[in-house]
Design an enzyme around this catalytic site. Structure first.
Site, PDB file in Angstrom:
ATOM      1  N   GLY A  39     -30.681  17.543  15.622  1.00  0.00           N
ATOM      2  CA  GLY A  39     -31.415  18.108  14.508  1.00  0.00           C
ATOM      3  C   GLY A  39     -32.161  19.384  14.850  1.00  0.00           C
ATOM      4  CB  CYS A  41     -36.534  18.038  17.083  1.00  0.00           C
ATOM      5  SG  CYS A  41     -37.560  17.717  18.531  1.00  0.00           S
ATOM      6  N   GLY A 180     -48.628  32.724   8.733  1.00  0.00           N
ATOM      7  CA  GLY A 180     -48.826  31.289   8.894  1.00  0.00           C
ATOM      8  C   GLY A 180     -49.371  30.946  10.263  1.00  0.00           C
ATOM      9  N   GLY A 182     -50.085  27.852  11.404  1.00  0.00           N
ATOM     10  CA  GLY A 182     -49.840  26.481  11.819  1.00  0.00           C
ATOM     11  C   GLY A 182     -49.190  26.475  13.193  1.00  0.00           C
ATOM     12  CB  ALA A 183     -47.666  23.726  15.161  1.00  0.00           C
ATOM     13  CB  ILE A 184     -43.865  27.035  13.457  1.00  0.00           C
ATOM     14  CG1 ILE A 184     -43.275  25.624  13.425  1.00  0.00           C
ATOM     15  CG2 ILE A 184     -42.743  28.063  13.631  1.00  0.00           C
ATOM     16  CD1 ILE A 184     -42.392  25.343  12.229  1.00  0.00           C
ATOM     17  CG  HIS A 444     -62.527  12.743  40.962  1.00  0.00           C
ATOM     18  ND1 HIS A 444     -63.013  13.721  40.118  1.00  0.00           N
ATOM     19  CD2 HIS A 444     -62.816  13.157  42.230  1.00  0.00           C
ATOM     20  CE1 HIS A 444     -63.590  14.665  40.837  1.00  0.00           C
ATOM     21  NE2 HIS A 444     -63.476  14.352  42.130  1.00  0.00           N
TER      22      HIS A 444
END
Length: 465
Positions: A39, A41, A180, A182-184, A444
């Site tokens: 797809g 992704c 835009g 946003g993430a993209i 740690h």
């Protein structure tokens, strides 16, 4: 006619996961995909952008090599974006080949072509004309980039995310505008800036990453300013006009009109579901008011034999959400208990530099929901591992309710924080309080200690700040 127990339409991270899982659970399964398995992704989204982001990260580190006592001799640094783009395509190709192998391994029958529903239990594939029949069908058709009307997308200087991933040349001084935040849009902006492009981000809402906690948005704005990435918020693009080899953008910034000239434009203004041309009406599958496939808590559509998962449902357009829905849908088909999703408590990641990651409610959302809120913030500048790595920008913020110290949201910004959000998601899913997190032993030195320290801050006894 080919008969199956289940047919999955779409081979993205929702569809292929559903097909594999169903086959593993004993269902005779087919998958129909019109393009490449994996797809958006794997082919044109999550994976290739992360490959580009890795190249950009290495480039930034090389430019700062002197800080680590490493001298680069010779004529200087030469960054070839074409090589980075080629590597991103190779990474995608390797993973999609892996999906093909998984289909074969799990005996999923794959059909190449476009599926068109005949009714709720059968479909026809174009162009072959093959007809498939099954007891159940899962729609996993995904979504596509929203194209702002009035922009000429035939112009090669104007890109959506797919064309951006096909881009093979980014040079120092190239002027690129991104619509835009946003993430993209933010991820491409971060990558291209690392290669020396002059990037300007335009966002209609008041902040970059407008869906994140306001403190995270302010921190990413601070980081972008420091990097030299320009941005304009509360700004609208009114027109885009091509002038020879340039683009003229007329923008309205808080009532003030001006023109921006650039070499390329990326439009990343959201997505729209892939619901056209698949015969939903013939199966009695209804859409929501927003145009997405309507589903119930079992992920069933208005046709009981048809389920829907992923971006096409409009719940939360993230690959891991689609994969989680895939498993749930198969459980429903098998008559097994279906996990009920709280989409607010799904992890959300943005792979900029610095990265942002979050789960649960923002502080503003928590207050608007009626919670009496307390907040704990731990800066990465006080985290030993972050200091050792010279990555001290950012913080961990925990939003909790005052009454029980229940964790309502966790918000992180900084280098590699997307690797930490899983722990925070687990804490919320398991209904941990801030007191519980503060008592969990964290290794740690590690950046993950910052989550523990933020929890200490919530309950009033921060150790290292």
């Amino acid at each position: 006619m080919n008969k199956f127990d289940l047919i999955v339409i779409g081979g993205g991270p929702g569809g292929y996961v559903a097909a594999i899982y169903a086959a593993q659970k004993g269902l005779k399964t087919a998958l129909v995909e019109k393009a490449d398995l994996g797809g958006v992704c794997l082919n044109w989204g999550c994976i290739p952008t992360k490959a580009l982001a890795k190249n950009a990260e290495i480039l930034r580190m090389v430019k700062e090599a002197d800080k680590y006592g490493i001298a680069l001799n010779g004529s200087g640094i030469k960054a070839d974006y074409a090589v980075a783009q080629k590597r991103s395509r190779e990474v995608s190709g390797k993973l999609t080949m892996g999906i093909k192998s998984l289909m074969k391994k799990n005996k999923v029958t794959v059909f190449q072509g476009e599926a068109n529903l005949i009714n709720g239990t059968s479909l026809k594939i174009a162009p072959s004309g093959e007809i498939l029949e099954a007891k159940n069908i899962i729609l996993a058709t995904g979504a596509h980039a929203f194209r702002i009307p009035g922009i000429d997308y035939s112009n090669p200087q104007i890109m959506t995310s797919k064309e951006a991933l096909e881009l093979t040349q980014v040079n120092p001084g190239d002027k690129i505008v991104v619509i835009g935040a946003g993430a993209i849009g933010m991820e491409f902006s971060s990558i291209w800036d690392s290669y020396g492009a002059e990037v300007t981000v335009i966002e209609m809402l008041p902040h970059l990453l407008p869906n994140e906690d306001s403190d995270v948005s302010k921190e990413i704005e601070k980081a972008f300013k420091k990097r030299g990435i320009k941005f304009k918020v509360e700004t609208k693009v009114n027109a885009v006009v091509a002038d020879k080899n340039k683009l003229n953008l007329t923008i309205d910034e808080k009532g003030k009109t001006e023109t921006i000239i650039c070499d390329r434009l990326l439009v990343s203004a959201g997505i729209r579901p892939n619901v056209e041309g698949i015969g939903l009406e013939k199966a009695g599958v209804k859409l929501t008011d927003r145009g997405y496939v309507q589903v119930n808590n079992q992920l069933q559509t208005t046709c009981p034999s048809v389920y829907a998962i992923g971006d096409v449902t409009g719940k939360l357009a993230l690959a891991h959400v689609a994969s989680a829905q895939a498993l749930a849908a198969v459980h429903g088909i098998l008559g097994e208990p279906v996990k009920q999703f709280n989409y607010v408590n799904m992890p959300r990641c943005t792979y900029t530099y610095p990265e942002a990651a979050s789960v649960g409610l923002t502080e503003d959302q928590a207050r608007k929901s009626g919670y009496d809120v307390k907040v704990g913030i731990f800066p990465l500048a006080a985290n030993g591992k972050s200091v050792a790595m010279n990555e001290t920008g950012g913080f961990v913020k925990i939003v909790a309710d005052t009454k029980y110290n229940e964790i309502l949201g966790v918000h992180l910004i900084g280098a590699h924080v997307t690797e930490l959000i899983t722990a925070a998601t687990s804490y919320i899913d398991l209904e941990f309080t801030a007191d519980d997190i503060a008592q969990v032993v964290h290794p740690h030195p590690s950046v993950s200690e910052a989550i523990m320290e933020a929890a200490h801050a919530v309950v009033g006894h921060a150790i290292h700040i």
